[in-house]
Design an enzyme around this catalytic site. Structure first.
Site, short mmCIF file in Angstrom:
data_model
loop_
_atom_site.label_atom_id
_atom_site.label_comp_id
_atom_site.label_asym_id
_atom_site.label_seq_id
_atom_site.Cartn_x
_atom_site.Cartn_y
_atom_site.Cartn_z
N HIS A 79 -9.90 -63.60 -31.56
CA HIS A 79 -10.81 -63.82 -30.42
C HIS A 79 -10.68 -62.68 -29.40
O HIS A 79 -11.68 -62.22 -28.87
CB HIS A 79 -10.47 -65.14 -29.71
CG HIS A 79 -10.68 -66.37 -30.52
ND1 HIS A 79 -9.75 -67.38 -30.60
CD2 HIS A 79 -11.72 -66.79 -31.29
CE1 HIS A 79 -10.20 -68.36 -31.38
NE2 HIS A 79 -11.39 -68.02 -31.82
N LYS B 247 -13.12 -84.96 -30.20
CA LYS B 247 -11.93 -84.24 -30.67
C LYS B 247 -10.98 -83.98 -29.51
O LYS B 247 -11.38 -83.48 -28.46
CB LYS B 247 -12.33 -82.88 -31.27
CG LYS B 247 -12.63 -82.95 -32.76
CD LYS B 247 -12.58 -81.56 -33.38
CE LYS B 247 -13.95 -80.91 -33.39
NZ LYS B 247 -13.98 -79.53 -33.78
N ARG C 272 -15.81 -63.47 -39.97
CA ARG C 272 -14.61 -63.16 -40.74
C ARG C 272 -14.90 -63.03 -42.21
O ARG C 272 -14.50 -62.09 -42.87
CB ARG C 272 -13.55 -64.25 -40.53
CG ARG C 272 -12.85 -64.18 -39.21
CD ARG C 272 -12.17 -65.47 -38.87
NE ARG C 272 -13.12 -66.52 -38.59
CZ ARG C 272 -12.81 -67.70 -38.07
NH1 ARG C 272 -11.55 -67.98 -37.82
NH2 ARG C 272 -13.73 -68.60 -37.82
N SER D 145 -7.71 -70.29 -35.39
CA SER D 145 -7.04 -71.23 -34.48
C SER D 145 -6.52 -72.44 -35.25
O SER D 145 -5.46 -72.98 -34.94
CB SER D 145 -8.02 -71.72 -33.40
OG SER D 145 -8.40 -70.67 -32.58
P1 ADP Z 1 -15.27 -72.46 -34.02
O1 ADP Z 1 -16.66 -72.08 -33.66
O2 ADP Z 1 -15.09 -72.76 -35.47
O3 ADP Z 1 -14.61 -73.42 -33.11
P2 ADP Z 1 -13.45 -70.58 -32.95
O4 ADP Z 1 -13.45 -71.28 -31.67
O5 ADP Z 1 -12.16 -70.40 -33.64
O6 ADP Z 1 -14.49 -71.12 -33.93
O7 ADP Z 1 -14.07 -69.14 -32.80
C1 ADP Z 1 -15.20 -68.83 -32.05
C2 ADP Z 1 -15.82 -67.56 -32.57
O8 ADP Z 1 -14.83 -66.58 -32.80
C3 ADP Z 1 -16.55 -67.69 -33.89
O9 ADP Z 1 -17.67 -66.84 -33.86
C4 ADP Z 1 -15.56 -67.20 -34.91
O10 ADP Z 1 -16.19 -66.67 -36.05
C5 ADP Z 1 -14.90 -66.10 -34.12
N1 ADP Z 1 -13.56 -65.82 -34.63
C6 ADP Z 1 -12.53 -66.68 -34.77
N2 ADP Z 1 -11.45 -66.06 -35.28
C7 ADP Z 1 -11.81 -64.77 -35.47
C8 ADP Z 1 -11.13 -63.61 -36.01
N3 ADP Z 1 -9.88 -63.68 -36.46
N4 ADP Z 1 -11.80 -62.45 -36.06
C9 ADP Z 1 -13.09 -62.39 -35.61
N5 ADP Z 1 -13.78 -63.43 -35.13
C10 ADP Z 1 -13.16 -64.61 -35.06
#
Ligand code: ADP
Length: 159
Positions: free
Chosen positions: A17, A41, A95, A133
């Site tokens: 992130h 959640k 990813r 995460s």
């Molecule tokens: P979600 O929408 O599944 O809750 P997250 O909160 O983990 O996802 O992530 C928010 C955004 O960050 C999404 O666009 C996700 O693809 C991106 N993201 C998460 N981890 C990574 C990473 N390691 N590298 C690049 N982008 C990421």
């Protein structure tokens, strides 16, 4: 003015992130990081903790680049959140091919609801592309070491 909205759960913020946020700061005049709050959640980290960690990691760089940074909570339709906050760009990190499948579908539906908002995908940087995460929470729950995957502010929050 380019106003970006980067939505996610950030439970907790990871190195993946942080990478997307820092790169996004080079693309917009203002960046809004939207923390999705779900009524069903229960997160591991509270909204306040998540907000604090994001600001700790991105506040300095944003200031340096002259980009306004805001961290908000949301529990409604993403296009409504974007409109209400004056965002014209939605930023998402990609990813894997599986991420793309899901994101492409969501983007198309968002575009039909809000054609004035463009979604921009940033490909994950290879050395953090495997970080998620969900896995970080699992490692944490089992007493493992999450320090290779998260920024310092998360480790400090846990302490
Ligand atoms: P979600 O929408 O599944 O809750 P997250 O909160 O983990 O996802 O992530 C928010 C955004 O960050 C999404 O666009 C996700 O693809 C991106 N993201 C998460 N981890 C990574 C990473 N390691 N590298 C690049 N982008 C990421």
């Amino acid at each position: 003015m380019r106003v970006g909205l980067y939505p996610g759960s950030f439970d907790p913020i990871t190195n993946g992130h942080v990478d997307i946020i820092k790169r996004s700061l080079g693309l917009v005049d203002k960046l809004i990081v939207g923390i999705g709050i779900s009524a069903t959640k229960t997160p591991v980290f509270s909204f306040d903790q998540r907000q604090r960690m994001i600001e700790a990691e991105a506040g300095g760089v944003a200031k340096q680049k002259g980009v306004a940074l805001e961290v908000i909570a949301f529990d409604e339709l993403l296009v409504d959140v974007a409109r209400k906050n004056g965002a014209n760009i939605i930023l998402r990190g990609l990813r894997t091919a599986a991420d793309y499948e899901y994101e492409a579908q969501m983007t198309s539906m968002n575009r039909s609801m809000a054609p004035e908002i463009e979604t921009v995908f940033l490909p994950a940087t290879p050395d953090v592309s495997f970080v998620s995460s969900t896995l970080v929470r699992q490692i944490l729950a089992m007493g493992g070491d999450i320090s290779p995957f998260v920024p310092r502010s998360v480790l400090e929050e846990i302490k």
